[in-house]
Design a protein around this motif. Structure first.
Motif, PDB file in Angstrom:
ATOM      1  N   LEU A   1      -4.747   6.883   2.234  1.00 38.20           N
ATOM      2  CA  LEU A   1      -5.436   5.691   1.726  1.00 38.20           C
ATOM      3  C   LEU A   1      -4.960   5.337   0.327  1.00 38.20           C
ATOM      4  O   LEU A   1      -4.681   4.158   0.028  1.00 38.20           O
ATOM      5  N   LEU A   2      -4.871   6.335  -0.555  1.00 37.99           N
ATOM      6  CA  LEU A   2      -4.442   6.066  -1.935  1.00 37.99           C
ATOM      7  C   LEU A   2      -3.000   5.583  -1.981  1.00 37.99           C
ATOM      8  O   LEU A   2      -2.653   4.689  -2.767  1.00 37.99           O
ATOM      9  N   GLN A   3      -2.153   6.165  -1.139  1.00 42.98           N
ATOM     10  CA  GLN A   3      -0.761   5.726  -1.111  1.00 42.98           C
ATOM     11  C   GLN A   3      -0.648   4.302  -0.577  1.00 42.98           C
ATOM     12  O   GLN A   3       0.116   3.484  -1.106  1.00 42.98           O
ATOM     13  N   THR A   4      -1.436   3.987   0.441  1.00 43.20           N
ATOM     14  CA  THR A   4      -1.414   2.627   1.000  1.00 43.20           C
ATOM     15  C   THR A   4      -1.951   1.618   0.003  1.00 43.20           C
ATOM     16  O   THR A   4      -1.473   0.475  -0.070  1.00 43.20           O
ATOM     17  N   TRP A   5      -2.956   2.014  -0.793  1.00 39.62           N
ATOM     18  CA  TRP A   5      -3.524   1.094  -1.786  1.00 39.62           C
ATOM     19  C   TRP A   5      -2.479   0.662  -2.806  1.00 39.62           C
ATOM     20  O   TRP A   5      -2.434  -0.496  -3.223  1.00 39.62           O
ATOM     21  N   PHE A   6      -1.616   1.594  -3.206  1.00 36.28           N
ATOM     22  CA  PHE A   6      -0.590   1.239  -4.182  1.00 36.28           C
ATOM     23  C   PHE A   6       0.574   0.486  -3.539  1.00 36.28           C
ATOM     24  O   PHE A   6       1.072  -0.497  -4.094  1.00 36.28           O
ATOM     25  N   GLN A   7       1.014   0.939  -2.382  1.00 37.52           N
ATOM     26  CA  GLN A   7       2.200   0.347  -1.761  1.00 37.52           C
ATOM     27  C   GLN A   7       1.910  -0.960  -1.034  1.00 37.52           C
ATOM     28  O   GLN A   7       2.814  -1.793  -0.891  1.00 37.52           O
ATOM     29  N   CYS A   8       0.687  -1.138  -0.577  1.00 34.56           N
ATOM     30  CA  CYS A   8       0.386  -2.325   0.232  1.00 34.56           C
ATOM     31  C   CYS A   8      -1.034  -2.778  -0.061  1.00 34.56           C
ATOM     32  O   CYS A   8      -1.971  -2.423   0.658  1.00 34.56           O
ATOM     33  N   LYS A   9      -1.210  -3.528  -1.154  1.00 33.00           N
ATOM     34  CA  LYS A   9      -2.525  -4.037  -1.495  1.00 33.00           C
ATOM     35  C   LYS A   9      -3.046  -4.954  -0.385  1.00 33.00           C
ATOM     36  O   LYS A   9      -2.259  -5.620   0.293  1.00 33.00           O
TER      37      LYS A   9
END
Length: 331
Positions: A293-301
């Motif tokens: 989730l945290l990685q997706t939040w940064f890479q794909c808002k």
């Protein structure tokens, strides 16, 4: 007291007001530090200018970087600038607007320090007393050559034996202080006129609608990041609580309690409790899920479109008999 409460409520209303309050506090701290700072000029020709200019410009550099460090817009701006595009396009105007706001706030305390030093004049006297021609001033000692340079370097030191009860030192000090104050008031007037002209001329060249859009989305980025951080804190607390409870329950031995409570009521109570915990955790119950989730939040808002409802996974129950035949299913 009521006015003080109103001021505090204004500074706590949003992050922009908080940033303004922090910059004002830094400016007041710079004034307080200068008034409490015991400035002692070395009165040595080789070190006067170096020491004075260091006192004039090194603390403003410290306040400038400190203003950038405590400004919330710094982190939001850098994250918006460095993030991958993903599902949300980048708007350079938003980054420029946040950079401009950050620089304006960060420059407040340094400019206050420089203006206070110029209006006070002591540092300017220490730095440029050797550049003054002593001939127009009366009471000058009959000294020439290298001794004259040393004499002019001792002008800031009123305790020196050479200038005891001397009008020459006072005259030179007043002369240099007048230049210092003139420069200080000129800089202050220049920035006031520049700000006034900017307020008057900027609306004539900028698109008002575009400016409103830029301000709106810059505030949105700030609020979005703040809400995400708050949600992460709440999830972290509930996740930790559930892990601790599971640990304690795992160490407990099985016990049988006979209570006058119907199975239907007990089942509903347990189901409601589980549903409440799952709602707080938003379905993220594993470390791998949270990292993803945290990685997706940064890479794909997330896309800026709230009309499309996000997919929410649901729990499907299937009842089977002892032979594996489906009796009832929610699927």
């Amino acid at each position: 007291m009521d006015r003080l409460k109103l001021v505090l409520q204004y500074f706590q209303s949003n992050s922009e007001s908080i940033s303004n309050g922090i910059c004002i506090v830094l400016a007041l701290i710079s004034v307080k530090l200068y008034t409490s700072f015991d400035f002692n000029c070395p009165c040595i020709p080789q070190y006067n200018k170096l020491y004075a200019l260091g006192v004039m410009f090194v603390p403003p550099l410290i306040f400038f970087f400190l203003g950038i460090l405590v400004n919330r817009h710094t982190g939001v701006m850098m994250e918006e600038w460095l993030r991958p595009i993903g599902k949300r396009s980048k708007n350079p105007a938003i980054v420029k607007y946040m950079f401009s706001a950050m620089m304006q706030r960060a420059l407040l305390a340094p400019m206050v320090w420089i203006l206070v030093t110029l209006l006070d004049g002591k540092i300017f006297i220490c730095a440029f007393s050797m550049s003054v021609d002593p001939k127009p001033f009366s009471g000058m000692p009959n000294i020439t050559g290298l001794d004259l340079i040393k004499l002019m370097a001792k002008v800031p030191c009123k305790e020196d034996m050479i200038f005891r009860n001397s009008t020459f030192r006072k005259a030179v000090s007043r002369y240099v202080r007048c230049y210092s104050q003139a420069i200080g008031w000129s800089i202050l007037l220049f920035f006031i006129l520049l700000g006034a002209l900017g307020r008057l001329i900027k609306p004539c060249f900028d698109d008002h609608a575009t400016n409103l859009q830029t301000r709106y989305w810059s505030n949105y980025l700030d609020i979005e990041q703040k809400l995400f951080d708050e949600t992460c804190v709440l999830h972290c607390r509930d996740f930790a609580r559930k892990c601790v409870v599971q640990f304690f329950e795992g160490m407990r031995e099985d016990t049988v309690l006979r209570l006058p409570l119907s199975p239907e009521v007990r089942y509903r109570g347990e189901e409601d409790m589980v549903d409440e915990e799952e709602e707080r955790l938003h379905g993220i119950t594993k470390q791998e899920q949270m990292d993803q989730l945290l990685q997706t939040w940064f890479q794909c808002k997330p896309e800026l479109d709230v009309t499309r409802m996000a997919y929410r996974p649901r729990v499907c129950v299937t009842w089977e008999d002892h032979n594996g035949q489906t009796l009832y299913s929610d699927v």
